[in-house]
Write a protein that holds these residues in place. Structure first.
Motif, mmCIF file in Angstrom:
data_model
loop_
_atom_site.group_PDB
_atom_site.id
_atom_site.type_symbol
_atom_site.label_atom_id
_atom_site.label_comp_id
_atom_site.label_asym_id
_atom_site.label_seq_id
_atom_site.Cartn_x
_atom_site.Cartn_y
_atom_site.Cartn_z
ATOM 1 N N VAL A 355 0.850 -1.185 0.000
ATOM 2 C CA VAL A 355 0.000 0.000 0.000
ATOM 3 C C VAL A 355 0.887 1.238 0.000
ATOM 4 O O VAL A 355 1.931 1.264 0.658
ATOM 5 C CB VAL A 355 -0.957 0.000 1.208
ATOM 6 N N ILE A 356 0.492 2.252 -0.756
ATOM 7 C CA ILE A 356 1.248 3.504 -0.840
ATOM 8 C C ILE A 356 0.486 4.581 -0.085
ATOM 9 O O ILE A 356 -0.641 4.926 -0.461
ATOM 10 C CB ILE A 356 1.433 3.942 -2.311
ATOM 11 N N PRO A 357 1.049 5.134 0.992
ATOM 12 C CA PRO A 357 0.350 6.201 1.710
ATOM 13 C C PRO A 357 0.226 7.439 0.840
ATOM 14 O O PRO A 357 1.072 7.703 -0.016
ATOM 15 C CB PRO A 357 1.241 6.449 2.926
ATOM 16 N N GLY A 358 -0.839 8.193 1.061
ATOM 17 C CA GLY A 358 -1.116 9.334 0.212
ATOM 18 C C GLY A 358 -0.448 10.620 0.673
ATOM 19 O O GLY A 358 0.194 10.684 1.725
ATOM 20 N N THR A 359 -0.614 11.653 -0.160
ATOM 21 C CA THR A 359 -0.125 12.996 0.132
ATOM 22 C C THR A 359 -1.314 13.812 0.612
ATOM 23 O O THR A 359 -2.201 14.156 -0.170
ATOM 24 C CB THR A 359 0.481 13.638 -1.129
ATOM 25 N N ALA A 360 -1.345 14.103 1.888
ATOM 26 C CA ALA A 360 -2.504 14.784 2.476
ATOM 27 C C ALA A 360 -2.567 16.242 2.024
ATOM 28 O O ALA A 360 -1.537 16.889 1.835
ATOM 29 C CB ALA A 360 -2.437 14.701 3.992
ATOM 30 N N GLY A 361 -3.775 16.757 1.885
ATOM 31 C CA GLY A 361 -3.968 18.185 1.636
ATOM 32 C C GLY A 361 -3.908 18.577 0.187
ATOM 33 O O GLY A 361 -4.741 19.366 -0.290
ATOM 34 N N THR A 362 -2.933 18.084 -0.549
ATOM 35 C CA THR A 362 -2.763 18.487 -1.940
ATOM 36 C C THR A 362 -3.999 18.127 -2.750
ATOM 37 O O THR A 362 -4.456 16.984 -2.745
ATOM 38 C CB THR A 362 -1.516 17.819 -2.546
ATOM 39 N N ALA A 363 -4.541 19.109 -3.466
ATOM 40 C CA ALA A 363 -5.792 18.903 -4.195
ATOM 41 C C ALA A 363 -5.653 19.144 -5.685
ATOM 42 O O ALA A 363 -6.250 18.452 -6.498
ATOM 43 C CB ALA A 363 -6.882 19.823 -3.627
ATOM 44 N N GLU A 364 -4.862 20.147 -6.075
ATOM 45 C CA GLU A 364 -4.775 20.530 -7.485
ATOM 46 C C GLU A 364 -3.313 20.571 -7.920
ATOM 47 O O GLU A 364 -2.585 21.516 -7.619
ATOM 48 C CB GLU A 364 -5.419 21.906 -7.701
ATOM 49 N N VAL A 365 -2.895 19.534 -8.627
ATOM 50 C CA VAL A 365 -1.532 19.472 -9.156
ATOM 51 C C VAL A 365 -1.532 20.086 -10.551
ATOM 52 O O VAL A 365 -2.322 19.675 -11.414
ATOM 53 C CB VAL A 365 -1.034 18.014 -9.218
ATOM 54 N N PRO A 366 -0.687 21.084 -10.814
ATOM 55 C CA PRO A 366 -0.647 21.669 -12.158
ATOM 56 C C PRO A 366 -0.435 20.601 -13.230
ATOM 57 O O PRO A 366 0.383 19.691 -13.062
ATOM 58 C CB PRO A 366 0.543 22.633 -12.080
ATOM 59 N N ASP A 367 -1.160 20.711 -14.317
ATOM 60 C CA ASP A 367 -1.089 19.703 -15.372
ATOM 61 C C ASP A 367 0.322 19.527 -15.909
ATOM 62 O O ASP A 367 0.731 18.414 -16.260
ATOM 63 C CB ASP A 367 -2.031 20.078 -16.523
ATOM 64 N N ASP A 368 1.072 20.637 -15.996
ATOM 65 C CA ASP A 368 2.397 20.519 -16.598
ATOM 66 C C ASP A 368 3.417 19.852 -15.676
ATOM 67 O O ASP A 368 4.536 19.559 -16.097
ATOM 68 C CB ASP A 368 2.903 21.886 -17.066
ATOM 69 N N TYR A 369 3.056 19.588 -14.407
ATOM 70 C CA TYR A 369 3.951 18.789 -13.566
ATOM 71 C C TYR A 369 4.000 17.358 -14.076
ATOM 72 O O TYR A 369 5.017 16.681 -13.916
ATOM 73 C CB TYR A 369 3.474 18.792 -12.108
#
Length: 405
Positions: A355-369
């Protein structure tokens, strides 16, 4: 053929949990350790949130003689080392002292201890300053105190490279094992949550000034505006494969398969940052192709420019959306020298439990990332190989590859 170096024990002290399983349970449940800092009055400071460890009483774990001579970071390091040894079922008194070494990293030193003594010097005079000030502040003190407490007299070291230092310590510990020391304790622990330590962190200009703990540290988010400092770290027991077998080790938690470090070019240079090269060198050292990596644990500074640069490094190695990326440190903050080792332990637990733990809080990752960031809840997935990345101030980069055995 190089000697495999195995992780036979490990533990963590972090704002999300004290000890291996409490820490892991906290990550999988998404419990945040970020909250208002309560060690002192922060009303006049521009940043007020931290990953602060609560519920830890050093006197419950350490002899009274050690308390007057240790900073909070050293106390955490000593207890974490004790727990890692217990997890590995190692009794140091039964092993040869020169066959055991200690390699740790530290970024802040004994910050709280030394500035408390400075206050005595300024307000009372030199006669009030503790004799232990001569070493309690020093970056090497965690290595020294762990060594003394456990009778470990083999080759030992201390490294300083801010957030990258913890991975450097693990890499150097692996080298120490391969050079003939059968067992090495390694990792990093930091704490600087006193007024002087706090303002020194804020002065770097990258600490989040948000007041909502849920929105304060948002790695790779379009709204990322800084990181939240934390305290704690992790310690691992590394052993030569043959030594582990001769000791009758029943459980091996993974292999430190690859390691590399690089340094960024000076500001204004046309040369690229060194993080991608560190990742590629670590994979080459492990004999692993990018396609074999199941997850990347990102450095995840939570600042737009460095986040973009890290995303470019990851996509440069793996291609757009080529590998799951996660930053569980968003639940407990950046632990400086403790951050990389905590991610290594988390990666080994991800291998164990699939299982891979998640990244809390982050909601909107820029598309170009163009990264596949694991957000929110943990993602079930088979994990056998993981890449851990870390960057320190002034251009340090480090990468470690761990894999299942």
């Amino acid at each position: 053929m190089t000697t495999p170096v195995y992780v036979t024990g490990m533990s963590v002290t972090a704002p999300t949990g004290l000890g291996l399983e409490p820490f892991w349970d906290g990550l999988l449940a998404g419990r945040s350790g970020i909250a208002p800092l309560t060690r002192f009055d922060t009303t006049r400071f521009p940043a007020t949130l931290a990953g602060q460890i609560t519920g830890f009483e050093a006197a419950d774990h350490l002899p009274s003689r050690l308390l007057p001579q240790t900073d909070v970071s050293t106390r955490l390091a000593l207890v974490t080392a004790d727990w890692a040894l217990a997890h590995a079922k190692v009794d140091p008194s039964t092993l040869t002292d020169y066959d055991m070494g200690v390699v740790t990293s530290n970024a802040a030193g004994g910050f709280e201890f030394t500035h408390r003594e400075f206050q005595k010097l300024w307000s009372v005079g030199s006669q009030a300053v503790s004799v232990y000030e001569s070493f309690a502040w020093f970056y090497a003190v965690n290595t020294g105190q762990i060594s003394i407490r456990n009778g470990m007299r083999g080759p030992s070291s201390a490294l300083v490279a801010e957030q990258a230092g913890g991975l450097d310590a693990i890499g150097h510990a692996r080298r120490t094992v391969r050079r003939g020391t059968p067992l090495v304790l390694t990792g990093g622990v930091d704490s600087a949550l006193d007024p002087w330590g706090w303002i020194s962190q804020i002065a770097g200009g990258r600490v989040s000034r948000a007041t909502d703990p849920a929105r304060a540290y948002l790695p790779f988010d379009a709204a990322a505006a800084g990181y939240v400092p934390g305290e704690g770290g992790a310690v691992l027991v590394l052993e030569d494969a043959a030594a582990a077998r001769s000791r009758g080790v029943q459980a091996v938690h993974g292999e430190i398969a690859g390691y590399a470090s690089t340094f960024d070019p000076p500001p204004g240079s046309e040369r690229p940052p060194g993080l991608r090269r560190a990742a590629e060198l670590a994979l080459a050292d492990a004999g692993v192709s990018p396609a074999e990596v199941d997850v990347v644990f990102a450095d995840a500074l939570g600042v737009a420019g460095p986040d973009r640069a890290e995303a470019e490094a990851i996509t440069g190695v793996f291609g757009p959306h080529g590998v799951p990326v996660t930053a569980p440190k968003s639940l407990y903050g950046r632990l400086y020298s403790g951050g990389g080792p905590a991610d290594v332990v988390t990666a080994l637990l991800a291998i164990r439990d699939g299982v891979i733990p998640g990244t809390a809080g982050t909601a909107e990752v820029p598309d170009d990332y163009a990264i596949d960031l694991v957000r929110g809840p943990a993602r079930p997935a088979p994990v056998s190989t993981a890449l851990i990345l870390a960057r320190g101030l002034w251009g340090f980069n480090a990468a470690v590859v761990v894999r299942a055995v």
